[in-house]
Scaffold this motif. Structure first.
Motif, PDB file in Angstrom:
ATOM      1  N   VAL A 108       0.854  -1.181   0.000  1.00  0.00           N
ATOM      2  CA  VAL A 108       0.000   0.000   0.000  1.00  0.00           C
ATOM      3  C   VAL A 108       0.896   1.239   0.000  1.00  0.00           C
ATOM      4  N   LYS A 109       0.512   2.246  -0.786  1.00  0.00           N
ATOM      5  CA  LYS A 109       1.286   3.483  -0.812  1.00  0.00           C
ATOM      6  C   LYS A 109       1.408   4.039   0.600  1.00  0.00           C
ATOM      7  N   GLY A 110       2.582   4.512   0.896  1.00  0.00           N
ATOM      8  CA  GLY A 110       2.918   4.890   2.256  1.00  0.00           C
ATOM      9  C   GLY A 110       4.014   3.996   2.797  1.00  0.00           C
ATOM     10  N   ALA A 111       4.249   2.882   2.082  1.00  0.00           N
ATOM     11  CA  ALA A 111       5.375   2.020   2.437  1.00  0.00           C
ATOM     12  C   ALA A 111       6.672   2.810   2.295  1.00  0.00           C
ATOM     13  N   ASP A 112       7.595   2.614   3.229  1.00  0.00           N
ATOM     14  CA  ASP A 112       8.845   3.365   3.160  1.00  0.00           C
ATOM     15  C   ASP A 112       9.828   2.690   2.209  1.00  0.00           C
ATOM     16  N   VAL A 128       6.592 -14.342  -2.752  1.00  0.00           N
ATOM     17  CA  VAL A 128       5.371 -13.534  -2.716  1.00  0.00           C
ATOM     18  C   VAL A 128       5.414 -12.705  -1.443  1.00  0.00           C
ATOM     19  N   VAL A 129       5.059 -11.419  -1.556  1.00  0.00           N
ATOM     20  CA  VAL A 129       5.189 -10.528  -0.405  1.00  0.00           C
ATOM     21  C   VAL A 129       3.972  -9.604  -0.307  1.00  0.00           C
ATOM     22  N   PHE A 130       3.555  -9.321   0.944  1.00  0.00           N
ATOM     23  CA  PHE A 130       2.458  -8.399   1.202  1.00  0.00           C
ATOM     24  C   PHE A 130       2.895  -7.408   2.273  1.00  0.00           C
ATOM     25  N   SER A 131       2.288  -6.217   2.267  1.00  0.00           N
ATOM     26  CA  SER A 131       2.490  -5.304   3.384  1.00  0.00           C
ATOM     27  C   SER A 131       1.888  -5.936   4.630  1.00  0.00           C
ATOM     28  N   ALA A 132       2.309  -5.474   5.798  1.00  0.00           N
ATOM     29  CA  ALA A 132       1.947  -6.138   7.047  1.00  0.00           C
ATOM     30  C   ALA A 132       0.440  -6.246   7.246  1.00  0.00           C
ATOM     31  N   ALA A 135      -1.046  -8.731   4.773  1.00  0.00           N
ATOM     32  CA  ALA A 135      -0.611 -10.103   5.029  1.00  0.00           C
ATOM     33  C   ALA A 135      -1.495 -10.775   6.069  1.00  0.00           C
ATOM     34  N   GLY A 136      -1.876 -10.024   7.107  1.00  0.00           N
ATOM     35  CA  GLY A 136      -2.738 -10.593   8.137  1.00  0.00           C
ATOM     36  C   GLY A 136      -4.073 -11.036   7.578  1.00  0.00           C
ATOM     37  N   ARG A 137      -4.646 -10.235   6.681  1.00  0.00           N
ATOM     38  CA  ARG A 137      -5.941 -10.594   6.098  1.00  0.00           C
ATOM     39  C   ARG A 137      -5.811 -11.793   5.175  1.00  0.00           C
ATOM     40  N   VAL A 138      -4.715 -11.846   4.406  1.00  0.00           N
ATOM     41  CA  VAL A 138      -4.501 -12.974   3.501  1.00  0.00           C
ATOM     42  C   VAL A 138      -4.341 -14.270   4.297  1.00  0.00           C
ATOM     43  N   LEU A 139      -3.571 -14.210   5.381  1.00  0.00           N
ATOM     44  CA  LEU A 139      -3.387 -15.397   6.214  1.00  0.00           C
ATOM     45  C   LEU A 139      -4.712 -15.846   6.827  1.00  0.00           C
TER      46      LEU A 139
END
Length: 219
Positions: A108-112, A128-132, A135-139
């Motif tokens: 999501v925009k706002g990632a550093d 495969v990578v998700f923002s934090a 990632a919680g919702r995907v899990l």
């Protein structure tokens, strides 16, 4: 890593390119303001990674090719190119639609800069990578056996899905316009966008797809 940046906002795109070029192992080989240009440049420049926004505009008055559809086209023609989504959209529909289209990462925009750098290295290595937060919702979705309710055709806007539902009920464009208090031209544009996004040739095929997905059952 050779990177193509796709975003319709020039200032954000410029800032992102500057940040990426400061990374020691990244070369930005191109930039695109819309989905059509992204697909063209991905074929021409053969980047390792495409950093893709999802909310992309139409070009020269033609139909828009959003980031999900552009991702699908790029991955279909160049499966060796990894797509990393970087967008303001964080809804479940957008996340799962992007992953189904072949994206290997979603931020999501706002990632550093550090998070983006880690994501680039991950997708470049085939991970495969998700923002934090995502990632919680995907899990959670996988933990529930993938039973979370999702709207059909997440590539459509809410209004386009509403129009498709009415098409599937057998309403004409004029009847849809009256029902939704829209102009005939606006409804025609929505229907055309639906046909393009669903890659259907005519109204009958759109109705069949919609009814298979559970739309059009409201009478």
């Amino acid at each position: 890593m050779r990177v193509l940046v796709v975003d319709d906002h020039p200032l954000y795109r410029e800032g992102l390119i500057t940040a990426l070029e400061a990374l020691p192992d990244v070369e930005v080989v191109g930039e695109a303001p819309d989905g059509h240009e992204a697909v063209r440049l991905a074929a021409e420049l053969t980047p390792d990674i495409v950093v893709m926004d999802l909310n992309l505009p139409a070009r020269d008055g033609g139909p828009a090719l959003n980031g999900i559809d552009a991702t699908r086209e790029i991955v279909r023609h160049r499966p060796e190119t990894a797509v990393l989504v970087l967008t303001m959209l964080d809804g479940d529909d957008s996340v799962f639609a992007a992953m189904r289209a072949g994206a290997r990462g979603y931020l999501v925009k706002g990632a550093d800069r550090q998070e983006i750098a880690r994501a680039l290295r991950a997708v470049g290595s085939g991970e495969v990578v998700f923002s934090a937060a995502i990632a919680g919702r995907v899990l959670s979705w996988f933990a529930s056996g993938g039973r979370a309710a999702t709207m059909p055709f997440p590539e459509l806007t809410e209004r386009e899905r509403e129009v498709l539902d009415l098409v599937a009920r057998g309403l004409t464009n004029a009847a849809i316009a009256k029902r939704l208090f829209l102009s005939d031209k606006t409804v025609r544009n929505h229907v055309s966008n639906v046909f393009t996004k669903l890659q259907v040739a005519d109204r009958a095929e759109a109705v069949a797809r919609a009814r298979d997905a559970g739309l059009g059952s409201g009478g």
